[in-house]
Design an enzyme around this catalytic site. Structure first.
Site, short mmCIF file in Angstrom:
data_model
loop_
_atom_site.label_atom_id
_atom_site.label_comp_id
_atom_site.label_asym_id
_atom_site.label_seq_id
_atom_site.Cartn_x
_atom_site.Cartn_y
_atom_site.Cartn_z
N ALA A 61 42.24 45.31 39.61
CA ALA A 61 41.66 46.66 39.51
C ALA A 61 40.23 46.60 40.04
CB ALA A 61 41.66 47.09 38.05
N GLY A 100 45.72 43.72 38.10
CA GLY A 100 46.53 44.83 38.61
C GLY A 100 47.32 44.44 39.85
N GLU A 103 50.34 42.99 38.48
CA GLU A 103 51.12 44.03 37.79
C GLU A 103 51.86 44.93 38.78
OE1 GLU A 103 47.65 45.22 35.46
OE2 GLU A 103 48.86 44.98 33.65
N GLU A 123 42.36 39.28 32.99
CA GLU A 123 41.69 40.36 32.26
C GLU A 123 40.93 39.88 31.03
OE1 GLU A 123 44.50 40.65 33.79
OE2 GLU A 123 44.76 42.66 34.62
#
Ligand code: COA
Ligand code: NAD
Length: 653
Positions: A61, A100, A103, A123
């Site tokens: 992210a 991300g 993911e 994270e």
């Protein structure tokens, strides 16, 4: 250009092109969202390949967005959209797929990867948990045990391991997109697999989960995110995918706004900026091939090990054969210890020590590009060393001192070409500790300074530039911290209460336990030396203990008592008796108040250091504390804490 689309043979190739790390910022998410709809509607498209431009897939992210509210489309919705697409999406990964980035591949129907691919969910290192399905889809794909490692213990999977675990469907060669096209055409011939979110997840052994929880809690040392990442994973196992997703997102959003996450983000950017100071841009460092280390004691050995770990050949010089043999044996022991821990093969340990040339006398340093001095902390000894180095080393060789306290200008006095001289202050153990204080003198040339920063990068250290003052940045703040702790002690607060408060804040040890471990005599001798020079240095509680023979663990007692062979501090009646003349009647202070006092003292010293131009920016001080002095990372550093306290006060007014 954030996302590119190319069509070839009925396959849409979607490339995330968002330098420097293809982060999934809002513009990328918007574009992917729009493309997902568009490609669903396009009858000419049979499948979609999702890949990243350049050397990596996606670095996660966009962390710079985390100080603002989430801007739609959110990543979980986008991934659900990809998973529900009418045509299969294939993740084609080279380099890293982080956070991300991993993911989004879990929403794809397939994943293929080149051999250099690496997968992780880092994270928790940023004080958050995966927020777009990582805790829910990953266990459904690779099983709970491995998913726990990735989700909550920052385990990185390389490509081969990822194939073994079923995360990657096929390992392919470059050109990646060609390989992806071939893979898709084959895959379309067979029934498509079930979306990951709908796959079953094996029942969990509660004892295994409990074991993992205890392990993760221990390793987290008070950090909130790792145990919460495990809890989110567990919640999904117990309540199903949809509830698991909702819970994961709620925890993610809460943590994203937490002070801990703000501190960790602050350090993430500070650490990267530290490697590339603005005033070093455009200055070419010298090439460093062979490095000399003078002094094979605690620091010389650690520095030599750090250099060898970065594959630099080393010449280690000692004053006599006995000291040299001891230093070389200590160095070999460092690599053997790394081998026993599983980090090195026997052959690699041999290779590391094999490229160290031990020598008595300085002639062997003639061909070195850099020489780092780590002999006794004594000006005349150091000056004698540099007189020799000035004679023997090449005129363009960089010469550095690892002094902790001595003014580098005094050490360099009389050196031919003083522009090549610099302080490189490593921390013990130097092969482990990340901090490198870089201390130029007024004469140091910019290229030499740039060389020091370049060396730090090669050694995977965090470089911080310090001006010249007593103790540079770190030891100067340490002294202030200890002095303030002694003020509290004199006011009647017990050493045990002070130590416990600082441990509660996140330090591995409090200030008194730490002194007992390191030895009280070093700072005592330092004060005595100042006294013998005629300086006024008032008697301290530590002086009383040392005069009574209590120098810390090595003498069986200091601030505390120690049973033989046991490093656990025990309250000491004898220390209490010795200290009594300097202590007010006992008083109790809340742990928060103790922490506040000691942090305020550190920050005040930091402010003085900034005002004197010894450090350039507050983040440098925080990096010194976190990487050299055990300041808890999740707290950001004393200057970060002080700025938050100031903001709170402002908000309160
Ligand atoms: N969001 C925003 N910026 C990021 C970023 C992210 N996820 N990851 C890296 N950057 C920035 C860095 O701040 C740096 O910026 P700068 O050049 O202005 O200093 C730049 O990208 C390059 O990063 P750097 O770490 O120096 O590059 P690298 O090639 O050594 O490593 C990565 C690349 C992706 C491996 C590394 O940056 C990384 O680990 N990133 C964070 C991954 C992460 O935690 N993702 C989960 C987010 S929830
Ligand atoms: P040490 O006593 O463990 O080692 C010093 C070594 O230098 C000894 O092995 C000695 O034989 C050798 N030596 C002395 N004179 C020499 C000479 N003329 N030529 C070659 N070798 C010589 O000391 P240390 O703890 O490694 O500290 C070394 C330097 O690093 C000091 O300046 C110290 O202030 C600094 N430093 C120490 C630490 C620490 O935690 N120990 C941390 C940072 C910096």
């Amino acid at each position: 250009m954030t996302v590119k689309l190319e069509r070839r043979n009925g396959i849409a190739v979607v490339t995330i092109d968002n330098p420097p790390v293809n982060a999934l910022g809002r513009a990328v998410r918007e574009k992917l969202w729009a493309l997902a709809g568009e490609l669903d509607e396009d009858p000419s498209v049979r499948a979609v390949v999702l890949t990243g431009a350049g050397k990596l897939f996606v670095g996660g992210a966009d962390i710079t967005e985390f100080d603002r509210p989430v801007e739609p489309p959110g990543l979980p919705e986008l991934i659900a959209r990809i998973e529900a697409a009418a045509k299969p999406w294939v993740g084609a990964i080279r380099g890293v797929a982080l956070g991300g980035g991993l993911e989004i591949t879990l929403g794809c129907c397939f994943r293929i990867a080149t051999a250099d691919a690496r997968f992780a969910l880092p994270e928790t290192t940023l004080g958050i948990i995966p927020g777009a399905g990582g805790t829910q889809r990953l266990p459904r794909l690779i099983g709970i045990d491995h998913a726990i490692g990735v989700v909550a213990e920052n385990l990185t999977l390389d490509a081969a391991h990822a194939v073994e675990l079923g995360l990657v469907d096929r390992l392919v060669d470059e050109p990646l997109v060609d390989a992806a096209e071939a893979f898709v055409l084959e895959a379309l011939e067979r029934p498509l697999p079930e979306p990951v979110s709908r796959r079953p997840v094996a029942a969990v052994d509660p004892a295994r989960l409990q074991e993992a929880e205890a392990r993760i809690r221990r390793a987290a040392r008070g950090a909130a995110a790792p145990p919460l990442a495990l809890a989110a994973l567990r919640f999904g196992l117990e309540h199903g995918f949809a509830s698991g997703m909702a819970n994961e997102r709620a925890v993610f959003l809460k943590l994203r706004a937490s002070p801990e996450a703000a501190a960790l983000r602050y350090l993430f950017f500070a650490e990267r900026a530290a490697l590339r100071p603005a005033d070093m841009r455009g200055i070419t460092p010298f090439a460093i091939g062979r490095v000399g280390v003078v002094g094979g004691g605690t620091m010389g050995v650690g520095i030599a090990a750090a250099l060898r770990n970065a594959n630099l050949p080393v010449v280690l010089v000692e004053r006599d054969e006995t000291s040299l043999a001891r230093g070389m044996a200590a160095l070999a022991a460092v690599f053997q210890a790394a081998r026993k821990k599983g980090g090195l093969s026997e052959a690699e340990a041999e290779r590391r020590i094999g490229a160290v040339t031990g020598a008595v006398g300085y002639a062997a340093l003639a061909e070195c590009d850099l020489v780092i001095e780590a002999v006794f902390e004594d000006l005349s000894v150091k000056r004698a060393v540099f007189a020799e180095l000035g004679r023997i080393c090449r005129r363009d060789a960089v010469l550095a001192t690892n002094t902790s306290y001595i003014d580098p200008r005094l050490i360099a006095a009389g050196l031919p070409e003083p522009g090549r001289f610099i302080g490189l202050h490593f921390f013990s153990p130097a092969q482990v500790m990340k901090l490198l204080e870089i201390v130029p003198t007024p004469a140091t040339r910019p290229e030499v300074l740039a060389t020091a920063f370049d060396l730090a990068r090669r050694l995977a250290k965090i470089p911080v530039r310090s001006g010249i003052c007593d103790g540079f940045i770190g030891n100067r703040i340490l002294r202030r911290y200890r002095t303030e702790a002694e003020v509290l002690l004199r006011d009647g607060v017990s050493a045990a209460a002070i130590d416990a408060a600082m441990r509660g804040f996140g330090f591995a040890m409090g200030p008194f336990e730490m002194q007992d471990m390191a030895g009280l005599d070093i700072s005592f001798l330092y004060r005595e030396a100042a006294r013998s020079r005629g300086e006024t240095v008032p008697e301290t509680p530590g002086d009383l203990l040392v005069r009574a023979g209590r120098k810390g663990q090595k003498t069986g007692g200091g601030w505390y008592d120690y049973a033989p062979g046991d490093r656990t501090p025990q309250p000491s009646a004898e220390a209490a008796r010795i200290l009594a003349p300097m202590q007010a009647p006992p008083q109790t202070l809340a742990p928060e108040a103790i922490v506040e006092r000691l942090l305020a003292a550190m920050a005040a010293e930091g402010q003085a250091i900034l005002a004197e131009g010894i450090a350039a920016i507050p983040t440098d001080i925080d990096l010194v504390e976190v990487h050299g002095y055990g300041f808890p990372r999740r707290r950001g550093g004393p200057m970060f804490q002080a700025s938050r306290a100031a903001n709170r006060t402002q908000d309160g007014n």
